[in-house]
Structures are given as C-alpha cells and as structure tokens.
Write an enzyme that holds these catalytic residues in place. Structure first.
Site, short mmCIF file in Angstrom:
data_model
loop_
_atom_site.label_atom_id
_atom_site.label_comp_id
_atom_site.label_asym_id
_atom_site.label_seq_id
_atom_site.Cartn_x
_atom_site.Cartn_y
_atom_site.Cartn_z
N LYS A 103 0.87 -1.21 0.12
CA LYS A 103 -0.21 -0.03 0.04
C LYS A 103 0.87 1.22 -0.11
CE LYS A 103 -3.65 -2.30 2.74
NZ LYS A 103 -4.17 -2.09 4.08
N GLY A 104 1.82 1.36 0.51
CA GLY A 104 3.03 2.33 0.66
C GLY A 104 3.04 3.15 -0.42
N ASP A 134 7.54 2.53 -2.11
CA ASP A 134 7.81 3.69 -1.28
C ASP A 134 9.15 3.57 -0.76
OD1 ASP A 134 7.40 1.30 0.35
OD2 ASP A 134 5.86 2.25 1.63
N ASP A 158 14.35 -0.93 1.41
CA ASP A 158 15.02 -1.37 2.77
C ASP A 158 16.00 -2.41 2.57
OD1 ASP A 158 15.34 -1.76 5.39
OD2 ASP A 158 13.40 -0.97 6.05
N PHE A 207 13.13 4.40 11.39
CA PHE A 207 11.71 3.94 11.14
C PHE A 207 11.03 5.20 10.67
CE2 PHE A 207 7.54 2.36 11.15
CZ PHE A 207 7.63 1.18 10.74
N VAL A 208 10.66 5.23 9.46
CA VAL A 208 9.97 6.57 8.83
C VAL A 208 8.53 6.12 8.44
CG1 VAL A 208 12.08 7.62 7.82
CG2 VAL A 208 10.97 5.84 6.54
N ASP A 214 3.85 3.49 6.54
CA ASP A 214 3.21 3.61 7.61
C ASP A 214 3.72 2.67 8.83
OD1 ASP A 214 1.26 0.31 7.74
OD2 ASP A 214 2.89 0.76 6.40
#
Length: 180
Positions: free
Chosen positions: A42-43, A99, A102, A151-152, A158
C-alpha cells in the site's frame, strides 16, 4: 507535526520537488515508449499518484499488493503476494514503484517474479532508499532520497496501518513501536 513523529526528514515541498525531478527523468528515459507503472501497495500509492502526474508519456498503471512486515517494524523476510497484476506484461516496459527500498528482499523477489513474465524491461523507482539495511543484491534505477537507518512514516509509509496520511516523511519515535 504529529506527536508520534520525532522529526521531519522531508517536507511536502521537498517531496514535491524531488518527485517532479524523477518524473522528468523518467519522461526523458522512456521517450517514445509506453511504460506500465506497477505500484507496490500500500505504501507507494501517494508517491505513485504524484509521480505519474509528473510523467509526460502515454502510460498505464497496475498494482500488486505484497506483505513482508505485517504490523511489525522489521520485515519478516517472507514475501507474500496478496494481489497480482491484472495485465499481461510480456514485451512491456515495466516501472515498479515502491515507497522504500530497505532490505531489498521484497523488490528482489518481485523483480524475479515479474521477469518470468518476459517484459521488455523492468525498472525500479523508489521514494526512499535505506542502503544501511540492504541484504538483497538490488538497487533502484530512480531514487528520491537516501535515508538513515530509522523507522519512517508519512506520505504513504505506515506503522501498523497508521500515519500514511501525513503530508511529509518523518522519523517515528521509537517508543511507539519498541514494545512489539
């Protein structure tokens, strides 16, 4: 600023400017082509919507929904496809929109998965790149910002399905997630 956010990394204005720059670069790089943008839900939804408005090409869109985090702050490492593509991508120029890059496990898995469908090309665009956590051999073709190992949240990102609606990208206070 939201009370759960420690600090803002990128403001609305910074995000808008960088997304416009990436859109212009994609427009130049894919001139004469009709790429398919594949949003990884979803990001990516906010970034992808803004990015596509900055791309001056005939293009189409599809989405995939995958999970590897659940409601945790660290990826489980297991990628599960919850929604696959609707379109046949054989012979198409695919631009995967994410998004955040990582560990890279999700995008590495998806790139291999989609390569099996014989697209003409696969490119990766990510809003955020966190190389300090990379464990898979992958990098983005287009990247908005490199970020520290924090953690963003915000602008689609989210924690436990919260904070996606923040108009900026900020660092989440560790006390919000440290007891998981």
């Amino acid at each position: 600023m939201h009370p759960d956010v420690e600090s803002i990394l990128f403001s609305e204005e910074q995000l808008k400017k960088r997304v416009e720059e990436i859109g212009a670069q994609i427009t130049r790089d894919f001139a004469g082509k009709q790429p398919l943008f594949v949003g990884v839900l979803k990001g990516s939804f906010m970034f992808m919507a803004d990015l596509m408005r900055c791309v001056d090409l005939s293009c189409s869109v599809d989405f995939m929904a995958v999970s590897s985090y659940g409601n945790k702050s660290v990826s489980t490492g297991a990628v599960k496809i919850n929604k696959d593509l609707s379109a046949d991508i054989e012979g198409m120029d695919v631009i995967m929109v994410e998004d955040i890059l990582d560990s890279g496990k999700t995008l590495d898995y998806l790139r291999g998965y989609l390569n099996g469908r014989k697209p003409a090309s696969i490119s990766i665009v990510t809003l955020l790149d966190k190389p300090a956590r990379r464990t898979a051999p992958i990098q983005a073709d287009y990247s908005g910002f490199e970020i520290p190992d924090a953690f963003v949240v915000g602008y689609g990102l989210d924690y436990a399905e919260k904070y996606r609606n923040l108009p900026y990208v900020g660092i989440l206070k560790p006390c919000v997630y440290e007891n998981e």
